[in-house]
Design a protein around this motif. Structure first.
Motif, PDB file in Angstrom:
ATOM      1  N   ASP A  41       0.831  -1.197   0.000  1.00 52.99           N
ATOM      2  CA  ASP A  41       0.000   0.000   0.000  1.00 52.99           C
ATOM      3  C   ASP A  41       0.870   1.253   0.000  1.00 52.99           C
ATOM      4  O   ASP A  41       1.776   1.391   0.826  1.00 52.99           O
ATOM      5  CB  ASP A  41      -0.903   0.025   1.236  1.00 52.99           C
ATOM      6  N   ASP A  76       1.681   2.265  -6.605  1.00 53.54           N
ATOM      7  CA  ASP A  76       0.300   2.127  -6.132  1.00 53.54           C
ATOM      8  C   ASP A  76      -0.417   3.406  -6.556  1.00 53.54           C
ATOM      9  O   ASP A  76      -0.312   4.437  -5.896  1.00 53.54           O
ATOM     10  CB  ASP A  76       0.276   1.947  -4.612  1.00 53.54           C
ATOM     11  N   ARG A  79      -2.826   5.189  -3.860  1.00 53.21           N
ATOM     12  CA  ARG A  79      -2.409   5.750  -2.576  1.00 53.21           C
ATOM     13  C   ARG A  79      -1.134   6.589  -2.616  1.00 53.21           C
ATOM     14  O   ARG A  79      -0.886   7.358  -1.703  1.00 53.21           O
ATOM     15  CB  ARG A  79      -2.230   4.631  -1.550  1.00 53.21           C
TER      16      ARG A  79
END
Length: 197
Positions: A41, A76, A79
């Motif tokens: 993440d 990612d 994020r």
């Protein structure tokens, strides 16, 4: 960096130095490579080609590979703040970082595996992401120089990077393939390289 479960893993929590990871020898001028990648993440990394080992100005070490090599972005998109920076999403996954956006943007979310294939033939470069061609461009041309001039690697903004990237691969058009240590957890697997005749 460590090898686990058939993957090369940059473990952001491990002690000790990381650094960019490169192949033991150079490839070029015509080659194709593919690999799968996954990020945690908020993760950020990159896949580089035609990278050079460049001594830094004070001769204390080697510059990061991003100063000398085109980058296929690993990110990612949901994020990491870089996904909203740059121009026209040219810092999202699969893009030629800060120059050409990957279209369509078909990257899978953090924690899932994405497949990238990069083909270089006669200076023509193609990025494929998850089975789809998402961009192409030509190295060592006036158009390539213009792409650099309109990026963070421009001659005015970053002269050293501009000179290296404008002539990436040097006179023989050869360089290292490498994976970036951006300080985030990232995994690479199923890495294959093919020399093209």
């Amino acid at each position: 960096w460590k090898v686990e479960d058939g993957c090369i893993h940059l473990d952001s929590k491990a002690k000790g130095e990381g650094g960019d990871l490169i192949f033991a020898h150079q490839f070029g001028p015509d080659f194709e490579f593919e690999m799968e990648w996954s990020v945690a993440d908020g993760g950020n990394s990159g896949i580089f080609y035609f990278a050079q080992e460049v001594t830094n100005a004070d001769r204390s070490g080697i510059e990061p590979i991003y100063i000398s090599a085109p980058e296929c972005q690993v990110l990612d998109n949901e994020r990491h703040p870089d996904a909203k920076m740059g121009k026209d999403n040219n810092r999202q996954a699969g893009s030629l970082y800060d120059m050409i956006p990957a279209k369509p943007q078909n990257a899978k979310p953090a924690g899932q595996w994405n497949k990238v294939r990069i083909r270089v033939k006669d200076g023509h470069v193609q990025h494929f992401q998850n089975g789809t061609e998402v961009l192409s461009y030509d190295l060592w041309t006036p158009t390539w120089t213009q792409l650099l001039q309109e990026s963070k690697f421009s001659e005015q903004a970053w002269p050293a990077a501009f000179d290296l990237l404008n002539n990436c691969g040097g006179p023989e058009h050869k360089g290292f393939i490498g994976m970036q240590d951006h300080g985030d957890d990232v995994w690479f697997r199923n890495i294959k390289v093919k020399i093209l005749d």
